[in-house]
Design a protein around this motif. Structure first.
Motif, PDB file in Angstrom:
ATOM      1  N   MET A 152       0.818  -1.212   0.000  1.00 21.06           N
ATOM      2  CA  MET A 152       0.000   0.000   0.000  1.00 21.06           C
ATOM      3  C   MET A 152       0.850   1.259   0.000  1.00 21.06           C
ATOM      4  O   MET A 152       0.326   2.366   0.078  1.00 21.06           O
ATOM      5  CB  MET A 152      -0.930  -0.006   1.220  1.00 21.06           C
ATOM      6  CG  MET A 152      -1.878  -1.188   1.271  1.00 21.06           C
ATOM      7  SD  MET A 152      -2.930  -1.200   2.738  1.00 21.06           S
ATOM      8  CE  MET A 152      -3.837   0.335   2.488  1.00 21.06           C
ATOM      9  N   GLY A 153       2.189   1.104  -0.069  1.00 20.05           N
ATOM     10  CA  GLY A 153       3.074   2.257  -0.106  1.00 20.05           C
ATOM     11  C   GLY A 153       3.400   2.835   1.251  1.00 20.05           C
ATOM     12  O   GLY A 153       3.916   3.953   1.335  1.00 20.05           O
ATOM     13  N   MET A 154       3.142   2.111   2.331  1.00 22.09           N
ATOM     14  CA  MET A 154       3.422   2.588   3.684  1.00 22.09           C
ATOM     15  C   MET A 154       4.734   1.991   4.169  1.00 22.09           C
ATOM     16  O   MET A 154       5.081   0.848   3.837  1.00 22.09           O
ATOM     17  CB  MET A 154       2.276   2.214   4.631  1.00 22.09           C
ATOM     18  CG  MET A 154       0.912   2.727   4.205  1.00 22.09           C
ATOM     19  SD  MET A 154      -0.423   2.197   5.310  1.00 22.09           S
ATOM     20  CE  MET A 154       0.048   3.052   6.800  1.00 22.09           C
ATOM     21  N   ASP A 155       5.480   2.758   4.976  1.00 24.56           N
ATOM     22  CA  ASP A 155       6.751   2.288   5.512  1.00 24.56           C
ATOM     23  C   ASP A 155       6.516   1.147   6.485  1.00 24.56           C
ATOM     24  O   ASP A 155       5.601   1.196   7.338  1.00 24.56           O
ATOM     25  CB  ASP A 155       7.483   3.427   6.230  1.00 24.56           C
ATOM     26  CG  ASP A 155       7.942   4.499   5.247  1.00 24.56           C
ATOM     27  OD1 ASP A 155       8.113   4.168   4.060  1.00 24.56           O
ATOM     28  OD2 ASP A 155       8.108   5.657   5.672  1.00 24.56           O
ATOM     29  N   LEU A 156       7.355   0.100   6.367  1.00 28.16           N
ATOM     30  CA  LEU A 156       7.266  -1.011   7.299  1.00 28.16           C
ATOM     31  C   LEU A 156       7.744  -0.575   8.677  1.00 28.16           C
ATOM     32  O   LEU A 156       8.630   0.274   8.813  1.00 28.16           O
ATOM     33  CB  LEU A 156       8.116  -2.177   6.797  1.00 28.16           C
ATOM     34  CG  LEU A 156       7.748  -2.742   5.419  1.00 28.16           C
ATOM     35  CD1 LEU A 156       8.675  -3.898   5.074  1.00 28.16           C
ATOM     36  CD2 LEU A 156       6.302  -3.190   5.384  1.00 28.16           C
ATOM     37  N   VAL A 157       7.144  -1.164   9.732  1.00 35.53           N
ATOM     38  CA  VAL A 157       7.501  -0.802  11.102  1.00 35.53           C
ATOM     39  C   VAL A 157       8.229  -1.982  11.731  1.00 35.53           C
ATOM     40  O   VAL A 157       7.910  -3.146  11.465  1.00 35.53           O
ATOM     41  CB  VAL A 157       6.250  -0.445  11.934  1.00 35.53           C
ATOM     42  CG1 VAL A 157       5.590   0.790  11.387  1.00 35.53           C
ATOM     43  CG2 VAL A 157       5.256  -1.593  11.948  1.00 35.53           C
ATOM     44  N   LEU A 170       1.577   4.815  14.488  1.00 34.82           N
ATOM     45  CA  LEU A 170       0.356   4.050  14.277  1.00 34.82           C
ATOM     46  C   LEU A 170      -0.878   4.731  14.855  1.00 34.82           C
ATOM     47  O   LEU A 170      -1.998   4.350  14.527  1.00 34.82           O
ATOM     48  CB  LEU A 170       0.495   2.659  14.895  1.00 34.82           C
ATOM     49  CG  LEU A 170       1.557   1.742  14.287  1.00 34.82           C
ATOM     50  CD1 LEU A 170       1.616   0.432  15.056  1.00 34.82           C
ATOM     51  CD2 LEU A 170       1.253   1.483  12.820  1.00 34.82           C
ATOM     52  N   GLY A 171      -0.683   5.721  15.700  1.00 37.61           N
ATOM     53  CA  GLY A 171      -1.815   6.398  16.324  1.00 37.61           C
ATOM     54  C   GLY A 171      -2.466   5.575  17.419  1.00 37.61           C
ATOM     55  O   GLY A 171      -3.689   5.569  17.548  1.00 37.61           O
ATOM     56  N   VAL A 172      -1.666   4.880  18.223  1.00 43.42           N
ATOM     57  CA  VAL A 172      -2.199   4.041  19.288  1.00 43.42           C
ATOM     58  C   VAL A 172      -2.740   4.934  20.409  1.00 43.42           C
ATOM     59  O   VAL A 172      -2.032   5.791  20.926  1.00 43.42           O
ATOM     60  CB  VAL A 172      -1.121   3.091  19.830  1.00 43.42           C
ATOM     61  CG1 VAL A 172      -1.672   2.279  21.006  1.00 43.42           C
ATOM     62  CG2 VAL A 172      -0.632   2.169  18.731  1.00 43.42           C
ATOM     63  N   LYS A 173      -4.016   4.716  20.758  1.00 41.67           N
ATOM     64  CA  LYS A 173      -4.649   5.443  21.853  1.00 41.67           C
ATOM     65  C   LYS A 173      -5.261   4.438  22.816  1.00 41.67           C
ATOM     66  O   LYS A 173      -5.656   3.348  22.412  1.00 41.67           O
ATOM     67  CB  LYS A 173      -5.726   6.393  21.333  1.00 41.67           C
ATOM     68  CG  LYS A 173      -5.199   7.481  20.400  1.00 41.67           C
ATOM     69  CD  LYS A 173      -6.332   8.370  19.927  1.00 41.67           C
ATOM     70  CE  LYS A 173      -5.817   9.451  18.973  1.00 41.67           C
ATOM     71  NZ  LYS A 173      -6.928  10.320  18.482  1.00 41.67           N
ATOM     72  N   SER A 174      -5.344   4.826  24.080  1.00 37.57           N
ATOM     73  CA  SER A 174      -5.869   3.914  25.093  1.00 37.57           C
ATOM     74  C   SER A 174      -6.861   4.647  25.982  1.00 37.57           C
ATOM     75  O   SER A 174      -6.901   5.877  26.026  1.00 37.57           O
ATOM     76  CB  SER A 174      -4.729   3.332  25.942  1.00 37.57           C
ATOM     77  OG  SER A 174      -4.069   4.371  26.664  1.00 37.57           O
ATOM     78  N   ALA A 175      -7.672   3.857  26.680  1.00 38.51           N
ATOM     79  CA  ALA A 175      -8.662   4.394  27.618  1.00 38.51           C
ATOM     80  C   ALA A 175      -8.718   3.475  28.829  1.00 38.51           C
ATOM     81  O   ALA A 175      -8.374   2.288  28.758  1.00 38.51           O
ATOM     82  CB  ALA A 175     -10.032   4.509  26.964  1.00 38.51           C
ATOM     83  N   VAL A 184       7.023   4.018  17.180  1.00 41.83           N
ATOM     84  CA  VAL A 184       6.120   3.263  16.310  1.00 41.83           C
ATOM     85  C   VAL A 184       4.674   3.442  16.767  1.00 41.83           C
ATOM     86  O   VAL A 184       3.756   3.575  15.955  1.00 41.83           O
ATOM     87  CB  VAL A 184       6.520   1.781  16.288  1.00 41.83           C
ATOM     88  CG1 VAL A 184       5.506   0.953  15.504  1.00 41.83           C
ATOM     89  CG2 VAL A 184       7.909   1.623  15.691  1.00 41.83           C
ATOM     90  N   GLY A 185       4.459   3.460  18.095  1.00 41.05           N
ATOM     91  CA  GLY A 185       3.106   3.674  18.606  1.00 41.05           C
ATOM     92  C   GLY A 185       2.536   5.009  18.190  1.00 41.05           C
ATOM     93  O   GLY A 185       1.354   5.116  17.840  1.00 41.05           O
ATOM     94  N   ASN A 186       3.361   6.038  18.197  1.00 42.66           N
ATOM     95  CA  ASN A 186       2.901   7.354  17.745  1.00 42.66           C
ATOM     96  C   ASN A 186       2.593   7.347  16.261  1.00 42.66           C
ATOM     97  O   ASN A 186       1.615   7.962  15.807  1.00 42.66           O
ATOM     98  CB  ASN A 186       3.949   8.418  18.068  1.00 42.66           C
ATOM     99  CG  ASN A 186       4.103   8.652  19.562  1.00 42.66           C
ATOM    100  OD1 ASN A 186       3.156   8.443  20.323  1.00 42.66           O
ATOM    101  ND2 ASN A 186       5.273   9.076  19.986  1.00 42.66           N
ATOM    102  N   THR A 192      -7.895   1.770  22.070  1.00 45.70           N
ATOM    103  CA  THR A 192      -9.094   2.189  21.345  1.00 45.70           C
ATOM    104  C   THR A 192      -8.806   2.579  19.906  1.00 45.70           C
ATOM    105  O   THR A 192      -9.723   2.862  19.155  1.00 45.70           O
ATOM    106  CB  THR A 192      -9.750   3.383  22.052  1.00 45.70           C
ATOM    107  OG1 THR A 192      -8.814   4.481  22.119  1.00 45.70           O
ATOM    108  CG2 THR A 192     -10.171   3.008  23.469  1.00 45.70           C
ATOM    109  N   SER A 193      -7.534   2.588  19.512  1.00 50.71           N
ATOM    110  CA  SER A 193      -7.166   2.934  18.142  1.00 50.71           C
ATOM    111  C   SER A 193      -5.964   2.101  17.725  1.00 50.71           C
ATOM    112  O   SER A 193      -5.038   1.893  18.523  1.00 50.71           O
ATOM    113  CB  SER A 193      -6.841   4.436  18.024  1.00 50.71           C
ATOM    114  OG  SER A 193      -6.423   4.770  16.726  1.00 50.71           O
TER     115      SER A 193
END
Length: 428
Positions: free
Chosen positions: A68-73, A98-103, A94-96, A388-389
């Motif tokens: 998909m043209g995205m950089d591998l992590v 990917l947009g990792v969010k928690s609740a 890497v978490g930033n 949550t994300s």
């Protein structure tokens, strides 16, 4: 002789230069050794492989891009060496990306909000229909228009009827007889014909029969129906007029069928807030009056009736109002955002954030949904943190890691069994 002196002098200078250079190199080497010993290099965790952000099955041994043209992590090895089953480690960077969010998992009172609209109607208790208790002619009409405001005790119309006249005569004869039972019976007859107490008191005072019996408004309100004119012959089955009191109105609202269970369980803990686009600064608080027992088959909705105070007379029948309802449960529940759920055909999971960049997928049992939240019956505790994300990628990694560890464990167990079998065979 002169050449010999120059040769000796040059040799001495060369020897001196060699000694100085060796001393300098030795000092530098010892200094650098001290620096290296004082500041050992920290070892970073090694990269196991590189994975596509949107496809956990796409892996490479070196950096690159996904289809998909995205950089591998990168996915790092566990530096502690005690990798837990299904635990995935992701660096902060890497978490930033990917947009990792928690609740946090909360133990609180569930709330359910919903919106709808409804039509304003007369309250049945405030709508009065007037009929003639006997046949007669409308001789006098004191009101002229439908919608006219009337006060309680205001004259409405006068009817000429022989039965009204006979009832008045019977009452006068009872008064002249001074018989209490006759007077009480004659007065009860007049009241049964809905003759007003004003007419009865005037008859008792003047001792004169009125040819036209006047009837008065039983309450304040507006003329909602006006079906008579002067000279009209009326019968008891005819509705002469109707008076509606607008101090209290009703609103019929259609609600989604999913709220039916809530309305039956928590009818006293619902806030009904009504508003109108015509008056954006005004709000009214409704009170649940009745829940209709049948659902609308076509719309799949449930109808409820609300009572609304209208002392300022701003609301009118047949207006449409916007409704915002808020239901609060009586008992606390364990809640998480519903977007954290990973639902499959056979299982429902969430990704727990264990801290320090570690994550793990766990199975949960869910209960009721409350708008953006869902009730957790089993699998989590209050205070846990869930993702949550970007939880789908982490969940895939966690499941793959668990499968690999199970495969490795089974292979180790199989090899141990083979070794033990060979040893027993050698013994024989």
């Amino acid at each position: 002789m002169k050449n010999f002196v120059f040769m000796c002098l040059g040799g001495a200078i060369a020897v001196l230069a060699f000694i100085v250079s060796q001393a300098f190199l030795l000092d530098k080497t010892s200094s650098s050794g001290q620096v290296l010993s004082q500041e050992p290099l920290s070892q970073e965790p090694s990269v196991l492989y590189w994975v596509a952000p949107m496809d956990a099955n796409f892996r490479r041994d070196q950096p690159g891009q996904s289809p998909m043209g995205m950089d591998l992590v990168p996915v790092y090895a566990n530096a502690s060496g005690d990798t837990q089953k299904g635990v995935v480690e992701i660096s902060a960077a890497v978490g930033n990306n990917l947009g990792v969010k928690s609740a946090e998992v909360e133990w609180t009172l569930p709330e359910l909000s919903f919106i709808s609209s409804g039509q304003v109607n007369y309250a049945k208790e405030s709508l009065v229909h007037l009929h003639a208790r006997t046949s007669g002619w409308v001789e006098k009409l004191h009101i002229s228009d439908m919608g006219q405001r009337v006060k309680k005790g205001q004259a409405l119309y006068g009817i000429y009827s022989l039965e009204f006249i006979d009832a008045q005569k019977d009452y006068l004869r009872a008064l002249n007889s001074h018989n209490e039972s006759l007077m009480r019976a004659a007065k009860n007859r007049l009241q049964a014909l809905r003759v007003d107490n004003k007419v009865i008191e005037k008859l008792k005072r003047t001792k004169s029969v009125s040819q036209i019996t006047t009837f008065y408004a039983p309450q304040d309100g507006y003329i909602e129906q006006l079906n008579i004119n002067e000279g009209m012959y009326v019968k008891p089955e005819n509705t002469l007029l109707a008076i509606a009191d607008l101090n209290q109105l009703t609103v019929d609202v259609e609600l989604d069928h999913q709220h039916a269970a809530w309305l039956s369980q928590f009818p006293g803990q619902i806030q009904w807030t009504l508003s109108s686009q015509l008056m954006p600064t005004k709000v009214w608080q409704g009170k649940l009056d009745y829940i209709y027992p049948m659902m609308n088959e076509e719309l799949r909705t449930l109808r409820v009736r609300l009572l609304v105070d209208n002392n300022d007379q701003l609301l009118k029948p047949n207006m449409w109002l916007n409704l915002k309802g808020n239901i609060t449960a009586a008992e606390k529940s364990l809640l998480i955002p519903s977007q954290a759920l990973i639902r499959t055909e056979n299982d429902t999971r969430v990704v727990m954030a264990l801290g320090e960049g570690r994550f793990k997928s766990v199975s949960v049992n869910i209960g009721r949904f409350f708008n953006q939240n869902v009730e957790i019956l089993q699998g989590l505790q209050a205070g846990d943190r869930i993702v949550t994300s970007a939880q789908f990628l982490i969940d895939s990694e966690s499941n793959i890691d668990s499968d690999l560890q199970r495969m490795e464990a089974s292979m180790i167990d199989g090899s141990d069994m083979d070794d033990s079998g060979m040893e027993s065979h050698d013994d024989h």
